[in-house]
Motif scaffolding. Structure first.
Motif: not given
Length: 375
Positions: A282-289
Motif C-alpha cells: 500500500y506504499r510506494v518507494a518514493g514516499e519512503i525516500e
C-alpha cells in the motif's frame, strides 16, 4: 550553546500554519514564537544517544521476531524523535499511558527494555509495575488507553494534585488510526468537560495499518481538539527538540489546572505496522525516500556536527555502545524461561475466584494426563 537563528520553519504540505519545528532536516536550528528549548551540550548529545540506542534496540527486536523468538513486534522505526522528545519532557511525577509501540518512551522512563519483549514473546503480560514506573502496561485494544488515562487524570484532579509546578499531569499515546475510534472521542469529551490534566499525544505516522490519513480525516488531526473545547497543536514529530518543547509546555499547562491539549506529532512509520504487515502492498518507494530525508537521527547528528558539539569518536562510541546493549538484550530474551502454564490462572482476580479455581484444577488434571507420554 549556539543561539537559534531567526529563520522560520516550513510547515508540511497541505497545512498552512501551526507546524512547530525547531530543528530542520539539515540540522539547522530555527525559531518559533511560542516554543523553545534550552538544552546544554551534554543534553543534546544525550538526546542523540537516546535516539540511536532506541532505534538499535527496536531493530534487534524486529530481528528476533523474524527468527521466531517473538510472536509479533510493533516497530517504532522513524518515530524515535516523537517518543524520545515526549518521553524526556515528562516530569518524574507524570503518568504515561502507552499503546503497544512506545518503546522509546518506556526507555526514557528508565524501564528495562526487555520488559515489552517478554510480553511479545508470550512469557508474561508486561513485567513492569505501572505505578512505580509511572508508565502503564501496553494496551493492544486500539484507543482504550485514552479512556484509562482520562479517568486517571480526573482522579488526580479530584485528589487536588494539580495547580502548582509540582502538580501531576498525564499523557496518553495513540496513533492517527485511533482517532477514528469511539474510545478516543469519548476520552476527549470527558477530559474536556472535567478539565482533566491530560495531554493526548497522537503519533500521526500517516497510516492506520494500510489506511492512509486521507481516508481518516478531512482536516488536520490537531484541529479536531477545538470541537471538544481544548487546544491542539501540530509539531514536527521527526524533530526531537520541537517535540520536547511542545510536550513539556502542554504537560505544564495541564499540571497547573488548565485542562487537556491534543498534540499531533507529524511523523512517519518507516517500517511495517507490525511484523505481520507488508507495507509494500500500500506504499510506494518514493514516499519512503522522501521521509528518509527527514530522518530524526540524522538531523540531530547534523546539528551536533554543525555546532561542533561532537566528533567522529563520539558517534563511533554511541553506535558501539548501542550495539552492545542490543546484543545483551538478545541474549537476555533468549534466556527468558518459559512460564508454568498454570500461572495464567493466578492473576485473573486479586483474591481468587471459585470458578477460576475450578478451571485451574481441571487444567492441572488435563496437563498431568500427558506426564510420561511418548512424544
Amino acid at each position: 550553546m549556539t543561539k537559534a537563528s531567526s529563520k522560520r520553519a516550513t510547515p508540511p504540505p497541505g497545512d498552512a500554519a501551526d507546524f512547530v519545528q525547531l530543528l530542520t532536516p539539515d540540522g539547522e536550528r530555527v525559531s518559533h514564537p511560542d516554543y523553545s528549548v534550552d538544552f546544554n551540550d551534554d543534553e543534546l548529545r544525550g538526546l542523540y544517544r537516546d535516539l540511536v540506542t532506541v532505534r538499535k534496540l527496536d531493530a534487534e527486536a524486529t530481528a528476533l521476531q523474524r527468527q521466531g523468538e517473538l510472536g509479533i513486534w510493533a516497530s517504532l522505526l522513524g518515530q524515535e524523535a516523537a517518543q524520545v522528545g515526549s518521553g524526556r519532557a515528562l516530569r518524574e511525577q507524570d503518568m504515561a499511558f502507552p499503546t503497544y509501540r512506545e518503546h522509546g518512551v518506556l526507555y526514557c522512563r528508565g524501564i528495562d527494555p526487555i520488559m515489552p519483549l517478554g510480553l511479545f514473546r508470550g512469557v508474561d503480560q508486561g513485567g513492569w509495575d505501572p505505578i512505580a514506573n509511572k508508565f502503564g502496561i501496553y494496551t493492544i485494544v486500539i484507543g482504550a488507553q485514552t479512556l484509562h488515562a482520562t479517568g486517571y487524570a480526573m482522579g488526580i484532579a479530584k485528589d487536588g494534585k494539580v495547580g502548582t509546578d509540582e502538580g501531576e499531569a498525564v499523557i496518553a499515546y495513540f496513533g492517527d488510526g485511533a482517532t477514528s475510534q469511539g474510545d478516543v472521542n469519548e476520552a476527549f469529551i470527558f477530559a474536556s468537560v472535567y478539565n482533566s490534566p491530560i495531554v493526548f499525544f497522537c503519533q500521526n505516522n500517516q497510516y492506520a495499518i494500510s489506511e492512509p490519513l486521507t481516508r481518516q480525516t478531512r482536516v488536520p488531526l490537531y484541529q479536531r481538539a477545538s470541537g471538544f473545547g481544548f487546544p491542539g497543536v501540530r509539531v514536527d514529530g521527526n524533530d526531537v527538540l520541537a517535540t520536547y518543547a511542545v510536550t513539556r509546555a502542554a504537560l505544564d499547562n495541564a499540571r497547573h489546572g488548565n485542562g487537556p491539549t491534543l498534540v499531533e506529532a507529524y511523523t512517519y512509520r518507516m517500517g511495517a505496522h507490525t511484523t505481520s504487515d507488508d507495507p509494500t502492498r500500500y506504499r510506494v518507494a518514493g514516499e519512503i525516500e522522501e521521509w528518509q530525508a527527514k530522518d530524526p537521527i540524522s538531523r540531530v547528528r547534523k546539528l551536533l556536527e554543525r555546532e561542533n558539539l561532537a566528533d567522529a569518536a563520539f558517534f563511533t562510541e554511541v553506535d558501539a555502545q548501542a550495539k552492545v546493549e542490543a546484543v545483551e538484550l538478545r541474549e537476555r530474551v533468549l534466556a527468558l524461561p518459559d512460564p508454568d502454564p498454570s500461572e495464567m490462572f493466578k492473576h485473573v482476580y486479586p483474591h481468587g475466584s471459585p470458578e477460576v479455581d475450578e478451571q485451574a484444577a481441571t487444567f492441572a488434571a488435563y496437563h498431568a494426563s500427558f506426564e510420561g507420554a511418548q512424544h
